[in-house]
Motif scaffolding. Structure first.
Motif, PDB file in Angstrom:
ATOM      1  N   ALA A   1      68.513  13.711  42.301  1.00  0.00           N
ATOM      2  CA  ALA A   1      67.935  14.876  42.411  1.00  0.00           C
ATOM      3  C   ALA A   1      66.935  15.135  41.564  1.00  0.00           C
ATOM      4  O   ALA A   1      65.906  15.555  41.761  1.00  0.00           O
ATOM      5  CB  ALA A   1      68.894  16.006  41.857  1.00  0.00           C
ATOM      6  N   ALA A   2      66.802  14.635  40.459  1.00  0.00           N
ATOM      7  CA  ALA A   2      65.928  14.806  39.235  1.00  0.00           C
ATOM      8  C   ALA A   2      64.766  14.029  39.579  1.00  0.00           C
ATOM      9  O   ALA A   2      63.627  14.467  39.521  1.00  0.00           O
ATOM     10  CB  ALA A   2      66.447  14.278  37.933  1.00  0.00           C
ATOM     11  N   PHE A   3      64.892  12.882  40.577  1.00  0.00           N
ATOM     12  CA  PHE A   3      63.669  11.971  40.830  1.00  0.00           C
ATOM     13  C   PHE A   3      63.259  12.600  41.880  1.00  0.00           C
ATOM     14  O   PHE A   3      62.005  12.680  41.970  1.00  0.00           O
ATOM     15  CB  PHE A   3      64.633  10.615  41.203  1.00  0.00           C
TER      16      PHE A   3
ATOM     17  N   ILE B   1      70.515   4.594  34.710  1.00  0.00           N
ATOM     18  CA  ILE B   1      70.389   4.628  33.130  1.00  0.00           C
ATOM     19  C   ILE B   1      68.769   4.626  33.004  1.00  0.00           C
ATOM     20  O   ILE B   1      68.116   5.627  32.325  1.00  0.00           O
ATOM     21  CB  ILE B   1      71.186   3.776  32.120  1.00  0.00           C
ATOM     22  N   PHE B   2      68.190   3.575  33.215  1.00  0.00           N
ATOM     23  CA  PHE B   2      66.889   3.378  33.014  1.00  0.00           C
ATOM     24  C   PHE B   2      65.965   4.569  33.849  1.00  0.00           C
ATOM     25  O   PHE B   2      64.990   4.978  33.226  1.00  0.00           O
ATOM     26  CB  PHE B   2      66.267   2.176  33.474  1.00  0.00           C
ATOM     27  N   ILE B   3      66.329   4.971  35.031  1.00  0.00           N
ATOM     28  CA  ILE B   3      65.561   5.694  35.715  1.00  0.00           C
ATOM     29  C   ILE B   3      65.927   7.274  35.131  1.00  0.00           C
ATOM     30  O   ILE B   3      64.766   7.877  34.832  1.00  0.00           O
ATOM     31  CB  ILE B   3      66.180   5.859  37.230  1.00  0.00           C
TER      32      ILE B   3
ATOM     33  N   THR C   1      66.595   8.003  32.111  1.00  0.00           N
ATOM     34  CA  THR C   1      66.036   7.793  30.875  1.00  0.00           C
ATOM     35  C   THR C   1      64.260   8.160  30.833  1.00  0.00           C
ATOM     36  O   THR C   1      63.725   9.043  30.024  1.00  0.00           O
ATOM     37  CB  THR C   1      66.262   6.454  29.844  1.00  0.00           C
ATOM     38  N   SER C   2      63.795   7.318  31.806  1.00  0.00           N
ATOM     39  CA  SER C   2      62.321   7.529  32.137  1.00  0.00           C
ATOM     40  C   SER C   2      62.038   8.842  32.564  1.00  0.00           C
ATOM     41  O   SER C   2      61.013   9.557  32.153  1.00  0.00           O
ATOM     42  CB  SER C   2      61.989   6.417  32.976  1.00  0.00           C
ATOM     43  N   ILE C   3      62.753   9.391  33.330  1.00  0.00           N
ATOM     44  CA  ILE C   3      62.454  10.876  33.808  1.00  0.00           C
ATOM     45  C   ILE C   3      62.675  11.967  32.730  1.00  0.00           C
ATOM     46  O   ILE C   3      61.698  12.759  32.661  1.00  0.00           O
ATOM     47  CB  ILE C   3      63.328  11.303  34.981  1.00  0.00           C
ATOM     48  N   ILE C   4      63.676  11.891  31.815  1.00  0.00           N
ATOM     49  CA  ILE C   4      63.622  12.701  30.945  1.00  0.00           C
ATOM     50  C   ILE C   4      62.439  12.436  29.877  1.00  0.00           C
ATOM     51  O   ILE C   4      61.946  13.663  29.406  1.00  0.00           O
ATOM     52  CB  ILE C   4      65.180  12.505  30.014  1.00  0.00           C
ATOM     53  N   GLU C   5      62.236  11.275  29.583  1.00  0.00           N
ATOM     54  CA  GLU C   5      61.205  10.954  28.591  1.00  0.00           C
ATOM     55  C   GLU C   5      59.813  11.623  29.126  1.00  0.00           C
ATOM     56  O   GLU C   5      59.018  12.255  28.651  1.00  0.00           O
ATOM     57  CB  GLU C   5      60.912   9.477  28.755  1.00  0.00           C
ATOM     58  N   ALA C   6      59.604  11.691  30.564  1.00  0.00           N
ATOM     59  CA  ALA C   6      58.431  12.148  31.204  1.00  0.00           C
ATOM     60  C   ALA C   6      58.302  13.637  31.245  1.00  0.00           C
ATOM     61  O   ALA C   6      57.278  14.303  31.069  1.00  0.00           O
ATOM     62  CB  ALA C   6      58.048  11.623  32.545  1.00  0.00           C
ATOM     63  N   TRP C   7      59.428  14.277  31.584  1.00  0.00           N
ATOM     64  CA  TRP C   7      59.532  15.586  31.970  1.00  0.00           C
ATOM     65  C   TRP C   7      60.072  16.501  30.693  1.00  0.00           C
ATOM     66  O   TRP C   7      59.430  17.532  30.478  1.00  0.00           O
ATOM     67  CB  TRP C   7      60.277  15.912  33.084  1.00  0.00           C
ATOM     68  N   VAL C   8      60.840  16.107  29.916  1.00  0.00           N
ATOM     69  CA  VAL C   8      61.785  17.075  28.812  1.00  0.00           C
ATOM     70  C   VAL C   8      60.738  17.058  27.645  1.00  0.00           C
ATOM     71  O   VAL C   8      60.533  16.194  27.043  1.00  0.00           O
ATOM     72  CB  VAL C   8      62.944  16.738  28.476  1.00  0.00           C
TER      73      VAL C   8
END
Lengths: 160, 184
Positions: free
Chosen positions: A14-16, B52-54, B56-63
């Motif tokens: 979902a986040a993706f 986990i890698f995905i 982590t990267s999404i949080i890194e980019a957006w949060v």
């Protein structure tokens, strides 16, 4: 896969999608980052997992079981805590194993020490922890975890 | 030269592979058993690490950094401790799955104490594990061990902040990584 892993996949999916809808380029960059992280860690992780396989061949659960059931509680506690630090056997194997011993009347002190170090102290994952967080962090965290595992075991032995 | 570089980067994997080669020659049955033992862990890793890698990267980019600092930073106080325990307890996967996430949180301003709590909680007090423990060792056993473990984790976290400072945590290779992939 357990329910937590499945939900993590769901949340991540979902986040993706949300990320792609909001900003394609940013998502693309962050996936490149994920790939980079993976490349950076995967060799180390596979090395660790193959090492665990080796350790389990030479220290099988039956050996651990006899160590936990040792009559001298002091020695068996220390040895069990060490065994737990080295091995990384899955919880669904560890709990029935320890459960059967405790039912058979073995002391719970080594059992608790083993269960706690099993997951909290990681000698095999140490190289990876060291690379990610530095030698000082990894060493001190593992030492404290080991000491507290023994303390928790002793306190449980007194309470129960 | 390139091969030497790869070996240097993967010292552990190289050493373990060598051990396997020797074992396959000396004791093929033991080597086979070791591979069989490892498979369970490798499957577990393949199920959890990509996600986990995905994430982590999404949080890194957006949060934003401020959000992480507010939730897990030095000044997050009790709230930070509770958040960290919750994150660790409702996590999936073995302890090494927590490494990339915790590293990212540290970079974004989480405190060392809270990162130690996440790592330790991730390792020992996961909810599915507790259910398993209660089944085989009784609710009372599980409950007492849980309480003692939580106390031990909090003490460990505070002791860690005395001994380890943020400057002891390596960020170097992370920066190299950013350079390699052209991020930021």
């Amino acid at each position: 896969m357990d329910i937590f892993t499945v939900s993590l996949w769901g949340i991540t999916g979902a986040a993706f999608i949300a990320s792609i809808v909001k900003d394609k380029q940013k998502t693309f960059n962050s996936m490149k980052m994920a790939k980079g992280m993976m490349k950076n860690m995967v060799g180390q992780i596979i090395g660790i997992l193959l090492l665990i396989g080796l350790i389990l061949t030479f220290i099988p659960p039956e050996v651990i079981k006899s160590t936990l059931g040792e009559s001298n509680t002091f020695i068996s506690t220390i040895v069990s805590a060490l065994a737990g630090s080295i091995t990384l056997i899955p919880a669904f194997v560890a709990f029935p194993l320890v459960g059967s011993l405790v039912d058979a009347g073995a002391s719970i002190i080594p059992a608790v020490a083993f269960l706690t170090t099993l997951t909290m102290v990681g000698l095999v994952t140490f190289p990876l922890e060291k690379r990610e967080f530095g030698l000082k962090f990894a060493t001190i965290r593992n030492i404290f975890s080991f000491v507290f595992a023994v303390i928790i075991a002793l306190v449980m032995g007194v309470i129960m | 030269m390139k091969i030497i570089g790869i070996i240097k980067k993967n010292k552990l994997l190289t050493a373990v592979s060598l051990a396997y080669v020797i074992l396959f020659i000396a004791m093929p049955d033991k080597a086979y058993l070791s591979v069989k033992n490892s498979m369970h862990y490798i499957i577990e890793m393949l199920q959890i690490m990509p996600v986990i890698f995905i994430i982590t990267s999404i949080i890194e980019a957006w949060v934003p950094k401020e959000v992480i600092m507010k939730g897990f930073g030095e000044k997050a106080g009790i709230k930070g401790i509770v958040f960290s325990f919750l994150l660790g307890s409702f996590s999936a996967g073995p302890i090494y799955a927590a490494f990339p996430i915790c590293k990212m949180l540290l970079k974004k301003g989480a405190s060392i104490a809270n990162v130690v709590i996440i790592l330790s909680a991730w390792a020992v007090i996961k909810v599915p594990m507790l259910a398993n423990e209660a089944k085989f060792l009784g609710v009372q056993f599980m409950g007492i061990r849980w309480i003692l473990t939580v106390i031990a984790i909090i003490i460990t976290a505070y002791l860690m902040t005395i001994f380890v400072k943020k400057k002891d945590i390596p960020v170097q290779d992370e920066r190299d990584l950013d350079k390699i992939i052209g991020f930021k």
